[in-house]
Design a protein around this motif. Sequence first.
Motif, PDB file in Angstrom:
ATOM      1  N   MET A  61       0.835  -1.179   0.000  1.00 47.48           N
ATOM      2  CA  MET A  61       0.000   0.000   0.000  1.00 47.48           C
ATOM      3  C   MET A  61       0.883   1.247   0.000  1.00 47.48           C
ATOM      4  O   MET A  61       1.894   1.296   0.688  1.00 47.48           O
ATOM      5  CB  MET A  61      -0.908  -0.006   1.234  1.00 47.48           C
ATOM      6  N   VAL A  62       0.481   2.239  -0.725  1.00 47.56           N
ATOM      7  CA  VAL A  62       1.215   3.498  -0.801  1.00 47.56           C
ATOM      8  C   VAL A  62       0.612   4.479   0.188  1.00 47.56           C
ATOM      9  O   VAL A  62      -0.604   4.595   0.306  1.00 47.56           O
ATOM     10  CB  VAL A  62       1.155   4.071  -2.238  1.00 47.56           C
ATOM     11  N   LYS A  63       1.477   5.183   0.925  1.00 41.64           N
ATOM     12  CA  LYS A  63       1.043   6.149   1.931  1.00 41.64           C
ATOM     13  C   LYS A  63       1.667   7.503   1.680  1.00 41.64           C
ATOM     14  O   LYS A  63       2.782   7.603   1.172  1.00 41.64           O
ATOM     15  CB  LYS A  63       1.454   5.680   3.327  1.00 41.64           C
ATOM     16  N   ILE A  64       0.951   8.553   2.065  1.00 47.12           N
ATOM     17  CA  ILE A  64       1.473   9.917   2.080  1.00 47.12           C
ATOM     18  C   ILE A  64       1.655  10.259   3.548  1.00 47.12           C
ATOM     19  O   ILE A  64       0.686  10.298   4.309  1.00 47.12           O
ATOM     20  CB  ILE A  64       0.502  10.898   1.400  1.00 47.12           C
ATOM     21  N   ARG A  65       2.896  10.469   3.973  1.00 51.22           N
ATOM     22  CA  ARG A  65       3.172  10.688   5.388  1.00 51.22           C
ATOM     23  C   ARG A  65       4.371  11.608   5.578  1.00 51.22           C
ATOM     24  O   ARG A  65       5.000  12.038   4.627  1.00 51.22           O
ATOM     25  CB  ARG A  65       3.395   9.358   6.094  1.00 51.22           C
ATOM     26  N   LEU A  66       4.682  11.889   6.854  1.00 48.15           N
ATOM     27  CA  LEU A  66       5.792  12.773   7.198  1.00 48.15           C
ATOM     28  C   LEU A  66       7.062  11.968   7.441  1.00 48.15           C
ATOM     29  O   LEU A  66       7.020  10.861   7.963  1.00 48.15           O
ATOM     30  CB  LEU A  66       5.465  13.563   8.466  1.00 48.15           C
ATOM     31  N   SER A  67       8.189  12.581   7.079  1.00 48.49           N
ATOM     32  CA  SER A  67       9.504  12.021   7.353  1.00 48.49           C
ATOM     33  C   SER A  67      10.265  13.070   8.162  1.00 48.49           C
ATOM     34  O   SER A  67      10.409  14.212   7.714  1.00 48.49           O
ATOM     35  CB  SER A  67      10.218  11.725   6.034  1.00 48.49           C
ATOM     36  N   ARG A  68      10.734  12.706   9.358  1.00 44.78           N
ATOM     37  CA  ARG A  68      11.365  13.687  10.250  1.00 44.78           C
ATOM     38  C   ARG A  68      12.832  13.885   9.895  1.00 44.78           C
ATOM     39  O   ARG A  68      13.586  12.942   9.719  1.00 44.78           O
ATOM     40  CB  ARG A  68      11.266  13.235  11.701  1.00 44.78           C
ATOM     41  N   HIS A  69      13.214  15.156   9.838  1.00 44.00           N
ATOM     42  CA  HIS A  69      14.599  15.541   9.615  1.00 44.00           C
ATOM     43  C   HIS A  69      14.915  16.667  10.589  1.00 44.00           C
ATOM     44  O   HIS A  69      14.067  17.097  11.351  1.00 44.00           O
ATOM     45  CB  HIS A  69      14.809  15.998   8.169  1.00 44.00           C
ATOM     46  N   GLY A  70      16.120  17.171  10.569  1.00 46.66           N
ATOM     47  CA  GLY A  70      16.521  18.216  11.491  1.00 46.66           C
ATOM     48  C   GLY A  70      17.267  17.637  12.674  1.00 46.66           C
ATOM     49  O   GLY A  70      17.518  16.439  12.757  1.00 46.66           O
ATOM     50  N   SER A  71      17.608  18.501  13.608  1.00 45.82           N
ATOM     51  CA  SER A  71      18.370  18.058  14.776  1.00 45.82           C
ATOM     52  C   SER A  71      17.461  17.989  16.001  1.00 45.82           C
ATOM     53  O   SER A  71      16.261  18.225  15.908  1.00 45.82           O
ATOM     54  CB  SER A  71      19.535  19.019  15.024  1.00 45.82           C
ATOM     55  N   ASN A  72      18.066  17.691  17.146  1.00 46.88           N
ATOM     56  CA  ASN A  72      17.299  17.608  18.381  1.00 46.88           C
ATOM     57  C   ASN A  72      16.619  18.934  18.681  1.00 46.88           C
ATOM     58  O   ASN A  72      17.244  19.999  18.622  1.00 46.88           O
ATOM     59  CB  ASN A  72      18.202  17.248  19.561  1.00 46.88           C
ATOM     60  N   LYS A  73      15.345  18.876  19.015  1.00 46.84           N
ATOM     61  CA  LYS A  73      14.524  20.026  19.386  1.00 46.84           C
ATOM     62  C   LYS A  73      14.367  21.044  18.259  1.00 46.84           C
ATOM     63  O   LYS A  73      13.936  22.167  18.506  1.00 46.84           O
ATOM     64  CB  LYS A  73      15.058  20.679  20.646  1.00 46.84           C
ATOM     65  N   LYS A  74      14.732  20.695  17.034  1.00 43.78           N
ATOM     66  CA  LYS A  74      14.522  21.551  15.864  1.00 43.78           C
ATOM     67  C   LYS A  74      14.010  20.690  14.711  1.00 43.78           C
ATOM     68  O   LYS A  74      14.696  20.479  13.721  1.00 43.78           O
ATOM     69  CB  LYS A  74      15.823  22.247  15.464  1.00 43.78           C
ATOM     70  N   PRO A  75      12.782  20.185  14.839  1.00 42.26           N
ATOM     71  CA  PRO A  75      12.290  19.258  13.816  1.00 42.26           C
ATOM     72  C   PRO A  75      11.959  19.961  12.509  1.00 42.26           C
ATOM     73  O   PRO A  75      11.615  21.143  12.476  1.00 42.26           O
ATOM     74  CB  PRO A  75      11.025  18.683  14.451  1.00 42.26           C
ATOM     75  N   PHE A  76      12.074  19.214  11.442  1.00 34.10           N
ATOM     76  CA  PHE A  76      11.722  19.639  10.096  1.00 34.10           C
ATOM     77  C   PHE A  76      11.181  18.396   9.405  1.00 34.10           C
ATOM     78  O   PHE A  76      11.797  17.335   9.477  1.00 34.10           O
ATOM     79  CB  PHE A  76      12.970  20.163   9.372  1.00 34.10           C
ATOM     80  N   TYR A  77      10.025  18.505   8.801  1.00 38.10           N
ATOM     81  CA  TYR A  77       9.381  17.333   8.218  1.00 38.10           C
ATOM     82  C   TYR A  77       9.241  17.481   6.711  1.00 38.10           C
ATOM     83  O   TYR A  77       8.886  18.554   6.222  1.00 38.10           O
ATOM     84  CB  TYR A  77       7.988  17.134   8.816  1.00 38.10           C
ATOM     85  N   SER A 125      -1.795   9.976   5.932  1.00 37.44           N
ATOM     86  CA  SER A 125      -1.778   9.821   7.382  1.00 37.44           C
ATOM     87  C   SER A 125      -2.654  10.917   7.994  1.00 37.44           C
ATOM     88  O   SER A 125      -3.022  11.898   7.335  1.00 37.44           O
ATOM     89  CB  SER A 125      -0.350   9.918   7.918  1.00 37.44           C
ATOM     90  N   ASN A 126      -3.007  10.771   9.268  1.00 38.60           N
ATOM     91  CA  ASN A 126      -3.880  11.742   9.931  1.00 38.60           C
ATOM     92  C   ASN A 126      -3.262  13.137   9.953  1.00 38.60           C
ATOM     93  O   ASN A 126      -3.941  14.127   9.710  1.00 38.60           O
ATOM     94  CB  ASN A 126      -4.204  11.286  11.352  1.00 38.60           C
ATOM     95  N   LYS A 127      -1.976  13.224  10.271  1.00 37.44           N
ATOM     96  CA  LYS A 127      -1.308  14.525  10.346  1.00 37.44           C
ATOM     97  C   LYS A 127      -1.257  15.198   8.979  1.00 37.44           C
ATOM     98  O   LYS A 127      -1.469  16.403   8.871  1.00 37.44           O
ATOM     99  CB  LYS A 127       0.114  14.357  10.910  1.00 37.44           C
TER     100      LYS A 127
END
Length: 84
Positions: free
Chosen positions: A1-17, A68-70
Amino acid sequence: MVKIRLSRHGSNKKPFYKIIVTDSRSPRNGRFIEKIGFFNPILKNKENSLKINLKKIQYWISVGAKMSNKVKKLNIKYKKIING
């Protein structure tokens, strides 16, 4: 199944998705099919913190991808920002 979702990048306490299209079996930050946007929750300016390619989302949903929900919530928020 194919999903559209977030992938987390960035450093600690500075998220970028990154908003990506991926196989549901691949890990969160693993292999993906296509990048279709980004979300930066740190930025104060809400217009620059979110960018989504709506045409690509519509295409992937038409071929059977699930969001995804988000990503659903961010998509609604992005449409409100564009329409005013």
